[in-house]
Design a protein around this motif. Structure first.
Motif, short mmCIF file in Angstrom:
data_model
loop_
_atom_site.label_atom_id
_atom_site.label_comp_id
_atom_site.label_asym_id
_atom_site.label_seq_id
_atom_site.Cartn_x
_atom_site.Cartn_y
_atom_site.Cartn_z
N VAL A 170 0.86 -1.13 -0.01
CA VAL A 170 0.05 0.10 -0.09
C VAL A 170 0.84 1.17 -0.14
O VAL A 170 0.48 2.28 -0.49
N SER A 171 1.99 1.09 0.80
CA SER A 171 2.98 2.24 0.58
C SER A 171 3.80 2.40 -0.72
O SER A 171 4.06 3.62 -0.74
N PRO A 183 7.11 12.93 1.99
CA PRO A 183 7.76 12.55 3.04
C PRO A 183 7.35 11.61 3.77
O PRO A 183 6.06 10.98 3.67
N GLU A 184 8.01 10.82 4.57
CA GLU A 184 7.74 9.56 5.45
C GLU A 184 6.24 9.48 6.05
O GLU A 184 5.56 8.72 5.98
N ARG A 240 0.77 8.41 6.85
CA ARG A 240 -0.55 8.90 7.02
C ARG A 240 -1.59 8.06 6.06
O ARG A 240 -2.69 7.83 6.34
N ARG A 241 -1.10 8.28 4.91
CA ARG A 241 -1.86 7.72 3.60
C ARG A 241 -2.11 6.24 3.81
O ARG A 241 -3.32 5.75 3.53
N VAL A 242 -1.10 5.47 4.07
CA VAL A 242 -1.25 4.10 4.30
C VAL A 242 -2.19 3.90 5.42
O VAL A 242 -3.38 2.75 5.34
N ARG A 243 -2.17 4.51 6.65
CA ARG A 243 -3.18 4.25 7.81
C ARG A 243 -4.48 4.60 7.23
O ARG A 243 -5.46 3.66 7.33
N ALA A 285 -4.47 1.52 -4.23
CA ALA A 285 -5.16 2.82 -5.09
C ALA A 285 -5.58 3.84 -4.29
O ALA A 285 -5.22 5.02 -4.69
N VAL A 286 -6.14 3.58 -3.17
CA VAL A 286 -6.88 4.83 -2.26
C VAL A 286 -5.63 5.56 -1.74
O VAL A 286 -5.92 6.57 -1.76
N ALA A 287 -4.61 4.85 -1.39
CA ALA A 287 -3.47 5.41 -0.81
C ALA A 287 -2.79 6.59 -1.63
O ALA A 287 -2.31 7.64 -1.17
N MET A 288 -2.91 6.56 -2.96
CA MET A 288 -2.73 7.55 -3.82
C MET A 288 -3.62 8.85 -3.74
O MET A 288 -3.51 9.86 -4.28
N ARG A 289 -4.61 8.76 -2.97
CA ARG A 289 -5.79 9.49 -2.96
C ARG A 289 -6.04 10.09 -4.29
O ARG A 289 -6.31 11.50 -4.48
N PRO A 290 -6.74 9.30 -5.09
CA PRO A 290 -7.17 9.78 -6.45
C PRO A 290 -8.58 10.51 -6.08
O PRO A 290 -9.37 10.18 -5.28
#
Length: 285
Positions: free
Chosen positions: A106-107, A116-117, A122-125, A157-162
């Motif tokens: 996912v990361s 930034p890490e 945050r996006r992965v969570r 895909a969602v972690a990319m914030r599309p």
């Protein structure tokens, strides 16, 4: 009132694979912000090709792809802009998952954006939480069930914030419980502002889930409100799609004068049960 500019749009798009006949020709298809759209058609109708054109995996041989009204340039900058706005989840999660664990998979996308890490974490969570798989973060991907792999692929895909999430047959291969969990996750994404386009063979799923439908038939692509298109018998025959259960039930109820014109139609067995209960209560009052 002027309609808002679509997020992503195919304009007079055509495509053919090398040495093959045209798969799509003169297709106009716009995906508007905040909608849930079901793409339907028989096998070989071009659904997967259309999804790949929208997401930049394939390039139109005629016509164009537009993002926020501007034609997409198929260079590094243009494709990066497209793929941070539109994300495609393929039908088989094993074609998409490749990392050792769910968290690593996912990361991958956010890390490739050079974020930034702290932002990546945050996006992965948030993505794991949205798909209800936070407990699976450290699980090796090869030990996941099929339904878990589906949700992990969508989380990537969602972690990319599309702004637009495109999925090819996301419920295929899932049991009824798995389908419901996935639909719950998609509803949460919609409530958070994600536009969702789903290719599916399941007309009942399309009727209960989507706002709009796009039907690929030999005569071309037809779009409109999902209930309207899936009540068009001639279109369904041409596209080789069966009648939705909910549409057949609504026709039966209206034929017998039990459902008023314009009244909400039961689209699932559960909704029919609720409707019957309400009708029975009103008769006893």
């Amino acid at each position: 009132m002027t309609s808002p500019t679509p997020v992503v749009e195919l304009v007079q798009a055509g495509f053919a694979y090398e040495d093959g006949p045209p798969v799509l020709s003169g297709v106009d298809f716009a995906v508007a912000e905040g909608r849930a759209v079901a793409l339907l058609g028989r096998n070989g109708s071009g659904k997967t090709t259309l999804l790949r054109l929208l997401s930049g995996g394939l390039r139109c041989v005629s016509g164009s792809l537009r993002l926020d009204g501007t034609e997409v340039a198929y260079d590094r900058k243009g494709l990066t802009r497209l793929r941070t706005t539109v994300q495609l989840v393929v039908q088989d999660p094993d074609d998409q998952l490749f990392a050792a664990s769910v968290d690593q998979d996912v990361s991958f996308g956010p890390m490739n954006l050079g974020l930034p890490e702290e932002e990546v974490r945050r996006r992965v969570r948030e993505a794991l939480d949205a798909l209800d798989i936070t407990a699976l973060a450290d699980r090796p991907t090869h030990l996941l069930s099929y339904g878990q792999r589906k949700r992990a692929a969508i989380a990537g895909a969602v972690a990319m914030r599309p702004r637009v999430l495109i999925m090819d047959e996301p419920t295929a291969g899932l049991d009824p419980h798995g389908q419901e969990r996935l639909l719950d996750a998609l509803q949460r994404l919609r409530e958070a502002g994600t536009t969702v386009l789903m290719a599916t063979h399941d007309v009942d799923l399309a009727l209960r889930w989507a706002d709009e439908a796009a039907v690929l038939a030999p005569s071309g692509l037809r779009t409109g409100p999902v209930a309207e298109l899936l009540a068009d018998d001639a279109l369904l025959d041409e596209a080789r799609l069966r009648r939705p259960w909910g549409t057949a039930v609504a026709r039966l109820l209206r034929t017998h004068g039990l459902l008023a014109t314009g009244a909400s139609e039961p689209r699932t067995p559960e909704e029919l049960d609720a409707w019957l209960g309400a009708a029975a209560s009103s008769r006893t009052e």
